[in-house]
Design an enzyme around this catalytic site. Sequence first.
Site, short mmCIF file in Angstrom:
data_model
loop_
_atom_site.label_atom_id
_atom_site.label_comp_id
_atom_site.label_asym_id
_atom_site.label_seq_id
_atom_site.Cartn_x
_atom_site.Cartn_y
_atom_site.Cartn_z
N THR A 252 -4.46 8.56 3.52
CA THR A 252 -4.53 7.16 2.43
C THR A 252 -5.64 6.35 2.92
OG1 THR A 252 -2.14 7.62 2.75
CG2 THR A 252 -2.77 5.72 1.89
N THR B 70 6.34 1.50 25.41
CA THR B 70 5.93 2.64 24.56
C THR B 70 6.79 2.63 23.32
OG1 THR B 70 5.41 5.08 24.62
CG2 THR B 70 7.40 4.23 25.77
N LYS C 154 6.05 -1.26 20.80
CA LYS C 154 4.66 -1.82 20.84
C LYS C 154 4.45 -3.14 20.23
CE LYS C 154 2.44 2.46 22.82
NZ LYS C 154 1.23 3.24 22.94
N ASP D 225 -4.75 0.82 25.61
CA ASP D 225 -4.80 2.16 24.82
C ASP D 225 -6.34 2.43 24.25
OD1 ASP D 225 -2.24 3.02 25.02
OD2 ASP D 225 -1.43 1.80 23.29
N ASN E 275 0.92 -2.48 24.98
CA ASN E 275 1.45 -1.48 25.79
C ASN E 275 1.54 -1.69 27.05
OD1 ASN E 275 -1.32 -1.24 26.73
ND2 ASN E 275 -1.16 0.76 27.07
N ILE F 264 -6.59 13.10 20.44
CA ILE F 264 -5.77 12.17 21.21
C ILE F 264 -4.59 12.99 21.61
CG2 ILE F 264 -6.95 9.97 20.62
CD1 ILE F 264 -4.25 9.31 19.07
N SER G 198 4.77 8.59 33.17
CA SER G 198 4.25 7.37 33.62
C SER G 198 4.73 7.30 35.15
CB SER G 198 4.13 6.08 32.84
OG SER G 198 3.56 6.27 31.91
N SER H 249 -6.68 3.93 1.74
CA SER H 249 -6.50 2.29 1.67
C SER H 249 -6.21 1.83 3.05
CB SER H 249 -5.66 1.89 0.56
OG SER H 249 -4.39 2.74 0.89
P1 ATR Z 1 0.15 6.37 15.72
O1 ATR Z 1 0.92 5.07 16.01
O2 ATR Z 1 0.43 7.76 16.17
O3 ATR Z 1 -1.38 6.53 15.32
P2 ATR Z 1 1.06 6.19 12.77
O4 ATR Z 1 0.59 4.82 12.85
O5 ATR Z 1 2.32 6.41 12.00
O6 ATR Z 1 0.81 6.92 14.35
O7 ATR Z 1 -0.32 6.85 12.01
C1 ATR Z 1 -0.32 8.17 11.93
C2 ATR Z 1 -1.76 8.75 11.30
O8 ATR Z 1 -1.53 10.13 11.10
C3 ATR Z 1 -2.22 7.99 10.09
O9 ATR Z 1 -3.55 8.13 9.98
C4 ATR Z 1 -1.43 9.16 9.08
O10 ATR Z 1 -1.99 8.98 7.79
P3 ATR Z 1 -1.58 8.13 6.62
O11 ATR Z 1 -2.00 6.64 6.91
O12 ATR Z 1 -2.17 8.75 5.38
O13 ATR Z 1 -0.10 8.05 6.50
C5 ATR Z 1 -1.61 10.36 9.72
N1 ATR Z 1 -0.92 11.52 9.46
C6 ATR Z 1 0.41 11.72 9.73
N2 ATR Z 1 1.08 12.90 9.08
C7 ATR Z 1 0.01 13.37 8.31
C8 ATR Z 1 -0.24 14.65 7.42
N3 ATR Z 1 0.98 15.22 7.39
N4 ATR Z 1 -1.30 14.59 6.92
C9 ATR Z 1 -2.23 13.77 6.82
N5 ATR Z 1 -2.17 12.86 7.60
C10 ATR Z 1 -1.14 12.41 8.29
#
Ligand code: ATR
Length: 279
Positions: free
Chosen positions: A152, A62, A66, A102, A87, A218, A17, A154
């Site tokens: 996940t 960052t 955040k 973002d 941000n 992204i 930045s 949920s």
């Molecule tokens: P960010 O702020 O960059 O979005 P985050 O909030 O930690 O980071 O989110 C990471 C995302 O990547 C989530 O959707 C996570 O899945 P979970 O909700 O199941 O944790 C996904 N993610 C990260 N590592 C993963 C992996 N090895 N396999 C599948 N999904 C992954």
Amino acid sequence: MKKLYGVIGDPIAHSMSPVMINDLFDLYGIDATYMPFHVSSDGLEAAVNGLKALGVVGFNVTVPHKTEIMPFLDEIDPMAKAIGAVNTVVNKDGRMIGYNTDGRGYVRGLKEEISSLTGQTVLMIGAGGAARGIYFSMAEAGVERIDICNRTPSKATELMRTCPFPVKTEVFDIKKAEELLPQYDLLIQTTLIGMAPKIEGTPLSLKGLKPDSFVSDIIYNPLETKFLREASSAGARTQNGIEMFVYQGALAFEIWTGIFPDTERMRENVLKQLGGFSC
Ligand code: ATR
């Protein structure tokens, strides 16, 4: 007197930045400078008060601050509040106001490629912090349906429940999303899978991908993830994470100065910097 701007984070040394924003100050003849500040979590409140006391006009926030910065600000824009992350901060007459550019930046970058977002059938992969901003901003932009798949499920359901804008969504696990892939026009990859140094990962198989679809990731390091490479081989148009980075910066610059800057120039600037350390 020269105006001061900056970015706070931990780590901060590799932030692109400062070069990107200082170049815009030069371009528009604004007497200002933008500095990186290394701020640890236990110094965050003091840093916000210090920036306010010094009369810093605006700053970016960052990783990892955040969300944690929110209680230390005087006001938070409704979108940032809904997302639960800030941000961009502007100092308006001594009041620190937090925004989130973002997700809206992502959508602005996407609109450069897809003229009408509203009729698209969208699958978003991931349900973390980045996904939240993107999902809310896509819903705000009028997209009618965005399905979400996540390791996940949920977490995806929770994200969907908290969206302040109307949008239809079904939540799937990865396997189900792979089965349903032929129905989507637009795929948005928001997880960290495929980012350097673990560049061999992909979040799901693209076997059923529609050849005329658009696939966006992204991640910008590497510039072309394995996921994008596979999408491109299957005939899809693709977009990497540079656009989101550039447009979140452009929207922050507009909040601070009232000028929506030259994004082509910003993109070139970022690509030049990435030449130094991207794989
Ligand atoms: P960010 O702020 O960059 O979005 P985050 O909030 O930690 O980071 O989110 C990471 C995302 O990547 C989530 O959707 C996570 O899945 P979970 O909700 O199941 O944790 C996904 N993610 C990260 N590592 C993963 C992996 N090895 N396999 C599948 N999904 C992954």
